[in-house]
Design a protein around this motif. Structure first.
Motif, mmCIF file in Angstrom:
data_model
loop_
_atom_site.group_PDB
_atom_site.id
_atom_site.type_symbol
_atom_site.label_atom_id
_atom_site.label_comp_id
_atom_site.label_asym_id
_atom_site.label_seq_id
_atom_site.Cartn_x
_atom_site.Cartn_y
_atom_site.Cartn_z
ATOM 1 N N SER A 153 0.606 -1.188 -0.046
ATOM 2 C CA SER A 153 -0.023 0.055 -0.057
ATOM 3 C C SER A 153 1.043 1.144 0.028
ATOM 4 O O SER A 153 2.092 1.349 0.309
ATOM 5 C CB SER A 153 -0.892 0.165 1.262
ATOM 6 N N VAL A 154 0.077 2.501 -0.512
ATOM 7 C CA VAL A 154 0.951 3.812 -0.300
ATOM 8 C C VAL A 154 1.685 4.021 1.079
ATOM 9 O O VAL A 154 2.551 4.346 1.173
ATOM 10 C CB VAL A 154 0.238 4.738 -0.841
ATOM 11 N N GLU A 155 0.641 3.466 1.907
ATOM 12 C CA GLU A 155 0.925 3.747 3.412
ATOM 13 C C GLU A 155 2.213 2.922 4.090
ATOM 14 O O GLU A 155 3.203 3.661 4.443
ATOM 15 C CB GLU A 155 -0.212 3.536 4.331
ATOM 16 N N ARG A 156 2.295 1.696 3.361
ATOM 17 C CA ARG A 156 3.334 0.887 3.782
ATOM 18 C C ARG A 156 4.829 1.251 3.043
ATOM 19 O O ARG A 156 5.680 1.334 3.794
ATOM 20 C CB ARG A 156 3.010 -0.478 3.518
ATOM 21 N N GLN A 157 4.711 1.924 1.884
ATOM 22 C CA GLN A 157 5.581 2.204 1.171
ATOM 23 C C GLN A 157 6.294 3.395 2.002
ATOM 24 O O GLN A 157 7.401 3.493 1.909
ATOM 25 C CB GLN A 157 5.396 2.623 -0.471
ATOM 26 N N ARG A 158 5.334 4.291 2.345
ATOM 27 C CA ARG A 158 5.871 5.613 2.908
ATOM 28 C C ARG A 158 6.714 5.277 4.288
ATOM 29 O O ARG A 158 7.624 5.700 4.775
ATOM 30 C CB ARG A 158 4.650 6.442 3.517
ATOM 31 N N VAL A 176 14.675 -14.942 -3.089
ATOM 32 C CA VAL A 176 14.891 -13.461 -2.914
ATOM 33 C C VAL A 176 13.684 -12.830 -2.863
ATOM 34 O O VAL A 176 12.852 -12.983 -3.858
ATOM 35 C CB VAL A 176 16.009 -12.971 -3.699
ATOM 36 N N VAL A 177 13.393 -11.825 -2.021
ATOM 37 C CA VAL A 177 12.108 -10.994 -1.992
ATOM 38 C C VAL A 177 12.542 -9.658 -2.591
ATOM 39 O O VAL A 177 13.559 -8.993 -1.585
ATOM 40 C CB VAL A 177 11.058 -11.182 -0.684
ATOM 41 N N SER A 178 11.927 -9.145 -3.274
ATOM 42 C CA SER A 178 12.257 -7.712 -3.834
ATOM 43 C C SER A 178 11.218 -6.700 -3.754
ATOM 44 O O SER A 178 10.119 -7.268 -4.414
ATOM 45 C CB SER A 178 12.887 -7.807 -5.335
ATOM 46 N N LEU A 179 11.328 -5.682 -3.199
ATOM 47 C CA LEU A 179 10.371 -4.567 -3.001
ATOM 48 C C LEU A 179 10.738 -3.390 -3.766
ATOM 49 O O LEU A 179 11.990 -2.908 -3.684
ATOM 50 C CB LEU A 179 9.961 -4.418 -1.479
ATOM 51 N N SER A 180 9.785 -2.814 -4.557
ATOM 52 C CA SER A 180 10.058 -1.572 -5.374
ATOM 53 C C SER A 180 9.484 -0.456 -4.921
ATOM 54 O O SER A 180 8.242 -0.503 -4.571
ATOM 55 C CB SER A 180 9.929 -1.726 -6.656
ATOM 56 N N ILE A 181 9.712 0.696 -4.660
ATOM 57 C CA ILE A 181 9.291 2.066 -4.252
ATOM 58 C C ILE A 181 9.776 3.074 -5.157
ATOM 59 O O ILE A 181 11.203 3.228 -4.980
ATOM 60 C CB ILE A 181 9.481 2.258 -2.612
ATOM 61 N N GLY A 182 8.871 4.062 -5.479
ATOM 62 C CA GLY A 182 9.681 5.099 -6.244
ATOM 63 C C GLY A 182 9.482 5.162 -7.746
ATOM 64 O O GLY A 182 8.652 4.449 -8.205
ATOM 65 N N ASP A 183 10.340 5.602 -8.566
ATOM 66 C CA ASP A 183 10.554 5.564 -9.934
ATOM 67 C C ASP A 183 10.422 4.076 -10.498
ATOM 68 O O ASP A 183 10.791 3.179 -9.887
ATOM 69 C CB ASP A 183 11.614 6.247 -10.553
ATOM 70 N N THR A 196 8.515 9.093 -12.167
ATOM 71 C CA THR A 196 7.340 8.403 -12.303
ATOM 72 C C THR A 196 6.932 7.916 -11.168
ATOM 73 O O THR A 196 5.757 7.228 -10.704
ATOM 74 C CB THR A 196 7.606 7.051 -13.055
ATOM 75 N N ALA A 197 7.626 8.501 -9.945
ATOM 76 C CA ALA A 197 7.168 7.973 -8.431
ATOM 77 C C ALA A 197 6.074 8.846 -8.117
ATOM 78 O O ALA A 197 5.924 9.913 -8.346
ATOM 79 C CB ALA A 197 8.332 8.323 -7.484
ATOM 80 N N ASP A 198 5.191 8.235 -7.221
ATOM 81 C CA ASP A 198 3.998 8.863 -6.450
ATOM 82 C C ASP A 198 4.685 9.669 -5.288
ATOM 83 O O ASP A 198 5.161 9.253 -4.309
ATOM 84 C CB ASP A 198 2.935 7.702 -6.222
ATOM 85 N N LYS A 241 10.829 11.491 -3.239
ATOM 86 C CA LYS A 241 11.008 12.832 -3.899
ATOM 87 C C LYS A 241 11.825 12.545 -5.207
ATOM 88 O O LYS A 241 12.034 13.565 -5.974
ATOM 89 C CB LYS A 241 11.884 13.947 -3.226
ATOM 90 N N GLY A 242 11.994 11.301 -5.447
ATOM 91 C CA GLY A 242 12.839 11.134 -7.033
ATOM 92 C C GLY A 242 13.663 9.868 -6.655
ATOM 93 O O GLY A 242 14.255 9.658 -5.646
ATOM 94 N N GLY A 243 13.894 9.223 -7.547
ATOM 95 C CA GLY A 243 14.701 7.988 -7.441
ATOM 96 C C GLY A 243 13.846 6.764 -7.339
ATOM 97 O O GLY A 243 12.750 6.866 -7.031
ATOM 98 N N ARG A 244 14.680 5.624 -7.338
ATOM 99 C CA ARG A 244 13.838 4.287 -7.124
ATOM 100 C C ARG A 244 14.662 3.753 -5.765
ATOM 101 O O ARG A 244 16.016 3.683 -5.867
ATOM 102 C CB ARG A 244 13.985 3.382 -8.092
ATOM 103 N N LEU A 245 13.763 3.188 -4.952
ATOM 104 C CA LEU A 245 14.310 2.374 -3.786
ATOM 105 C C LEU A 245 14.036 0.861 -4.017
ATOM 106 O O LEU A 245 12.943 0.656 -4.431
ATOM 107 C CB LEU A 245 13.646 2.760 -2.519
#
Length: 234
Positions: free
Chosen positions: A30-35, A158-165, A212-214, A220-224
């Motif tokens: 969720s957006v909240e969990r990403q934050r 391996v578990v991969s999570l993406s946040i950002g761009d 492309t990040a929300d 504020k930019g980039g990919r995590l």
């Protein structure tokens, strides 16, 4: 309601089995969990071992920035202390992150995946206990060449999570860096798990799409990218 529709996408993206044991689940976080994850990654980036550009044995410098939790990764081994950075011990791996990893495995492989004894094969029962996280931050033109995650003594997924761009995630085969490979777009909130026959597949990130990040995720930019692994070390 599908995950994509829940996040307001015009054309919801379906989950996909990219290769045997390799599963892409769009919009899992969720957006909240990403934050929340962005906030904790910012804390880790400040230390005790700060985020850095890893220097490779041949003198090259990785374009991504990395911070580690639980175990410190340096090419090509794991240690508790960061002798290549400041000599400090890395932050402990939190229990809640292990629970998140097990929930991710259940989402990808089914209810039996994260319990009981087993190998790393998604068709068997396994006790998934990740003990390290590598957090990679992609900024500007940063990318990741095709490589295998093979420094662990465990063959657990391996578990991969993406946040950002959004990025292009290139997922190949286990023999070499050549074709065939599949390019998958990983957007913010996406989950990607690879284990079993695909555990040692070559993979990388040839491109990130800036802007492309929300902003609601706190990026504020980039990919995590947060990858959870079992090292098999004690």
């Amino acid at each position: 309601m599908s995950p994509g529709a829940a996040h307001g996408e015009l054309f919801p993206r379906p989950r996909a089995v990219v290769a045997p044991g390799a599963v892409h689940v769009p919009n899992w976080l969720s957006v909240e969990r990403q934050r929340e994850l962005v906030d904790v990654c910012r804390d880790w980036a400040r230390g005790p071992v700060p985020i850095r550009h890893t220097v490779l044995p041949g003198g090259g410098v990785m374009s991504v920035q990395t911070v580690c939790v639980g175990w410190h990764w340096q090419p090509y081994r794991y240690t508790r202390t960061a002798g290549d950075v400041n000599g400090a011990r890395v932050a402990d791996f939190p229990d809640w992150l292990g629970r998140l990893g097990r929930a991710a495995l259940v989402e990808a492989y089914g209810e039996a995946a994260a319990d009981g004894p087993g190998s790393g094969d998604p068709g068997t029962r396994m006790a998934y206990a990740p003990d390290t996280a590598l957090v990679n931050f992609y900024e500007g033109a940063a990318k990741m060449g095709l490589h295998q995650d093979k420094d662990e003594k465990s063959d657990a997924p391996v578990v991969s999570l993406s946040i950002g761009d959004t990025c292009v995630f290139r997922f190949g085969q286990t023999e070499n860096r050549g074709r065939p490979y599949t390019d998958v777009e990983l957007a913010s909130g996406d989950l990607f798990v690879f284990g079993g026959p695909s555990r040692f597949a070559y993979h990388g990130v040839p491109k990130v799409y800036p802007g492309t990040a929300d902003p609601a995720t706190g990026m504020k930019g980039g990919r995590l990218n947060i990858t959870l692994r079992e090292t098999g070390l004690t």
